[in-house]
Design a protein around this motif. Structure first.
Motif, PDB file in Angstrom:
ATOM      1  N   GLY A 244     -15.680  30.420 -12.316  1.00  0.00           N
ATOM      2  CA  GLY A 244     -14.298  30.246 -12.732  1.00  0.00           C
ATOM      3  C   GLY A 244     -13.710  31.490 -13.349  1.00  0.00           C
ATOM      4  O   GLY A 244     -12.536  31.801 -13.172  1.00  0.00           O
ATOM      5  N   GLY A 245     -14.542  32.230 -14.092  1.00  0.00           N
ATOM      6  CA  GLY A 245     -14.094  33.441 -14.756  1.00  0.00           C
ATOM      7  C   GLY A 245     -15.118  34.545 -14.585  1.00  0.00           C
ATOM      8  O   GLY A 245     -16.302  34.285 -14.365  1.00  0.00           O
ATOM      9  N   TRP A 246     -14.663  35.772 -14.703  1.00  0.00           N
ATOM     10  CA  TRP A 246     -15.533  36.925 -14.461  1.00  0.00           C
ATOM     11  C   TRP A 246     -16.676  37.040 -15.455  1.00  0.00           C
ATOM     12  O   TRP A 246     -17.709  37.633 -15.151  1.00  0.00           O
ATOM     13  CB  TRP A 246     -14.697  38.205 -14.436  1.00  0.00           C
ATOM     14  CG  TRP A 246     -13.774  38.233 -13.258  1.00  0.00           C
ATOM     15  CD1 TRP A 246     -12.435  37.976 -13.266  1.00  0.00           C
ATOM     16  CD2 TRP A 246     -14.130  38.481 -11.901  1.00  0.00           C
ATOM     17  NE1 TRP A 246     -11.936  38.068 -11.979  1.00  0.00           N
ATOM     18  CE2 TRP A 246     -12.956  38.374 -11.125  1.00  0.00           C
ATOM     19  CE3 TRP A 246     -15.323  38.793 -11.257  1.00  0.00           C
ATOM     20  CZ2 TRP A 246     -12.937  38.567  -9.746  1.00  0.00           C
ATOM     21  CZ3 TRP A 246     -15.315  38.990  -9.881  1.00  0.00           C
ATOM     22  CH2 TRP A 246     -14.133  38.884  -9.141  1.00  0.00           C
ATOM     23  N   GLU A 247     -16.518  36.452 -16.615  1.00  0.00           N
ATOM     24  CA  GLU A 247     -17.618  36.476 -17.588  1.00  0.00           C
ATOM     25  C   GLU A 247     -18.833  35.720 -17.067  1.00  0.00           C
ATOM     26  O   GLU A 247     -19.948  35.889 -17.564  1.00  0.00           O
ATOM     27  CB  GLU A 247     -17.158  35.912 -18.945  1.00  0.00           C
ATOM     28  CG  GLU A 247     -16.869  34.425 -18.949  1.00  0.00           C
ATOM     29  CD  GLU A 247     -15.511  34.021 -18.343  1.00  0.00           C
ATOM     30  OE1 GLU A 247     -15.297  32.811 -18.154  1.00  0.00           O
ATOM     31  OE2 GLU A 247     -14.681  34.900 -18.048  1.00  0.00           O
TER      32      GLU A 247
ATOM     33  N   HIS B 263     -17.275  41.750 -16.372  1.00  0.00           N
ATOM     34  CA  HIS B 263     -17.160  40.628 -17.308  1.00  0.00           C
ATOM     35  C   HIS B 263     -15.822  40.632 -18.054  1.00  0.00           C
ATOM     36  O   HIS B 263     -15.379  39.584 -18.525  1.00  0.00           O
ATOM     37  CB  HIS B 263     -18.310  40.656 -18.313  1.00  0.00           C
ATOM     38  CG  HIS B 263     -19.606  40.205 -17.740  1.00  0.00           C
ATOM     39  ND1 HIS B 263     -20.819  40.604 -18.238  1.00  0.00           N
ATOM     40  CD2 HIS B 263     -19.896  39.393 -16.688  1.00  0.00           C
ATOM     41  CE1 HIS B 263     -21.796  40.055 -17.534  1.00  0.00           C
ATOM     42  NE2 HIS B 263     -21.257  39.323 -16.578  1.00  0.00           N
ATOM     43  N   GLU B 264     -15.170  41.785 -18.127  1.00  0.00           N
ATOM     44  CA  GLU B 264     -13.888  41.914 -18.836  1.00  0.00           C
ATOM     45  C   GLU B 264     -12.677  41.814 -17.911  1.00  0.00           C
ATOM     46  O   GLU B 264     -11.536  41.953 -18.365  1.00  0.00           O
ATOM     47  CB  GLU B 264     -13.856  43.249 -19.576  1.00  0.00           C
ATOM     48  CG  GLU B 264     -14.917  43.372 -20.652  1.00  0.00           C
ATOM     49  CD  GLU B 264     -15.047  44.792 -21.192  1.00  0.00           C
ATOM     50  OE1 GLU B 264     -14.181  45.637 -20.883  1.00  0.00           O
ATOM     51  OE2 GLU B 264     -16.024  45.040 -21.923  1.00  0.00           O
ATOM     52  N   LEU B 265     -12.886  41.551 -16.625  1.00  0.00           N
ATOM     53  CA  LEU B 265     -11.762  41.467 -15.690  1.00  0.00           C
ATOM     54  C   LEU B 265     -10.865  40.278 -16.051  1.00  0.00           C
ATOM     55  O   LEU B 265     -11.341  39.276 -16.593  1.00  0.00           O
ATOM     56  CB  LEU B 265     -12.276  41.321 -14.255  1.00  0.00           C
ATOM     57  CG  LEU B 265     -12.957  42.552 -13.668  1.00  0.00           C
ATOM     58  CD1 LEU B 265     -13.646  42.208 -12.344  1.00  0.00           C
ATOM     59  CD2 LEU B 265     -11.962  43.689 -13.483  1.00  0.00           C
ATOM     60  N   PRO B 266      -9.580  40.375 -15.724  1.00  0.00           N
ATOM     61  CA  PRO B 266      -8.661  39.273 -16.022  1.00  0.00           C
ATOM     62  C   PRO B 266      -9.067  37.987 -15.289  1.00  0.00           C
ATOM     63  O   PRO B 266      -9.350  38.018 -14.091  1.00  0.00           O
ATOM     64  CB  PRO B 266      -7.304  39.767 -15.518  1.00  0.00           C
ATOM     65  CG  PRO B 266      -7.456  41.220 -15.249  1.00  0.00           C
ATOM     66  CD  PRO B 266      -8.907  41.502 -15.080  1.00  0.00           C
ATOM     67  N   THR B 267      -9.087  36.891 -16.007  1.00  0.00           N
ATOM     68  CA  THR B 267      -9.490  35.601 -15.440  1.00  0.00           C
ATOM     69  C   THR B 267      -8.618  35.208 -14.262  1.00  0.00           C
ATOM     70  O   THR B 267      -9.101  34.607 -13.301  1.00  0.00           O
ATOM     71  CB  THR B 267      -9.447  34.505 -16.525  1.00  0.00           C
ATOM     72  OG1 THR B 267     -10.321  34.909 -17.574  1.00  0.00           O
ATOM     73  CG2 THR B 267      -9.895  33.171 -15.987  1.00  0.00           C
ATOM     74  N   ASP B 268      -7.327  35.546 -14.304  1.00  0.00           N
ATOM     75  CA  ASP B 268      -6.421  35.137 -13.228  1.00  0.00           C
ATOM     76  C   ASP B 268      -6.564  35.986 -11.966  1.00  0.00           C
ATOM     77  O   ASP B 268      -5.959  35.678 -10.941  1.00  0.00           O
ATOM     78  CB  ASP B 268      -4.967  35.131 -13.704  1.00  0.00           C
ATOM     79  CG  ASP B 268      -4.472  36.507 -14.135  1.00  0.00           C
ATOM     80  OD1 ASP B 268      -5.299  37.404 -14.380  1.00  0.00           O
ATOM     81  OD2 ASP B 268      -3.239  36.668 -14.229  1.00  0.00           O
ATOM     82  N   ALA B 269      -7.366  37.032 -12.003  1.00  0.00           N
ATOM     83  CA  ALA B 269      -7.606  37.858 -10.811  1.00  0.00           C
ATOM     84  C   ALA B 269      -8.727  37.204  -9.998  1.00  0.00           C
ATOM     85  O   ALA B 269      -9.838  37.027 -10.488  1.00  0.00           O
ATOM     86  CB  ALA B 269      -8.004  39.267 -11.218  1.00  0.00           C
ATOM     87  N   ASP B 270      -8.408  36.831  -8.770  1.00  0.00           N
ATOM     88  CA  ASP B 270      -9.403  36.182  -7.904  1.00  0.00           C
ATOM     89  C   ASP B 270     -10.051  37.139  -6.919  1.00  0.00           C
ATOM     90  O   ASP B 270     -11.181  36.928  -6.507  1.00  0.00           O
ATOM     91  CB  ASP B 270      -8.760  35.021  -7.127  1.00  0.00           C
ATOM     92  CG  ASP B 270      -8.395  33.871  -8.032  1.00  0.00           C
ATOM     93  OD1 ASP B 270      -9.131  33.615  -9.017  1.00  0.00           O
ATOM     94  OD2 ASP B 270      -7.359  33.227  -7.777  1.00  0.00           O
TER      95      ASP B 270
END
Length: 180
Positions: free
Chosen positions: A150-153, A95-102
């Motif tokens: 969209g995001g890891w969260e 959940h804390e991974l960087p959003t821009d990391a796909d």
């Protein structure tokens, strides 16, 4: 769309005279298995834009051997919480991974990794890959999941699709079965 790949460390040496589990190194079979998996990653042309890993010695040695077969430098972020973590703790890390990391590679330990796959991938009657995970998640095994987020969260229970499950013995029969 995000891709989360989980890699269990390669086979370690239980007969090594280290005093702490954290310091246990890989054995020869583990190094060979990790190099084989690294070559397979190269052959599949898989790439990761973020890597997070347990700082345990056997994880670092697994990544070194993966690099040897993969032919690319891996630069993990070392995350102490991954060491022997439960699926719930691993989910917190995700959940804390960087959003821009796909495309993320998370390298750690069992039973947390196996439990995480079973938590994220819903049960379906015709899912042969999930059934393999339920049987066993051997050392140096890779599980790739895709998530429509969209995001890891946004990673949630039952939200992933298991797209690959690669065991060393699937690549080289001499690397299995193992007793772990």
């Amino acid at each position: 769309m995000k891709t989360l790949t989980l890699l269990r460390h390669a086979k370690s040496g239980w007969d090594d005279p280290v005093t702490r589990d954290f310091d246990r190194p890989l054995n020869a079979k583990g190094k060979r298995a990790a190099q084989t998996v690294g070559r397979h990653l190269r052959d599949l042309n898989l790439a990761f834009d973020h890597i997070v890993a347990s700082p345990a010695i056997r994880v670092g040695e697994t990544l070194d051997a993966i690099e040897a077969g993969y032919g690319r430098k891996l630069a993990p972020v070392w995350e102490r919480r991954i060491y022997l973590a439960s699926a719930a703790t691993l989910l917190d890390v995700i959940h804390e991974l960087p959003t821009d990391a796909d495309r993320v590679l998370l390298v750690g330990h069992n039973p947390g990794l196996e439990d995480l796959v079973l938590m994220l991938v819903p049960e379906m009657a015709d899912d042969d890959l999930r059934a393999l995970v339920e049987q066993k998640y051997p050392t140096a095994t890779l599980a790739e999941m895709t998530l429509d987020i969209g995001g890891w969260e946004g990673v949630a229970v039952g939200a992933a699709r298991l797209t690959r499950y690669i065991r060393p013995r699937d690549l080289d029969a001499t690397l299995g079965p193992d007793e772990d």
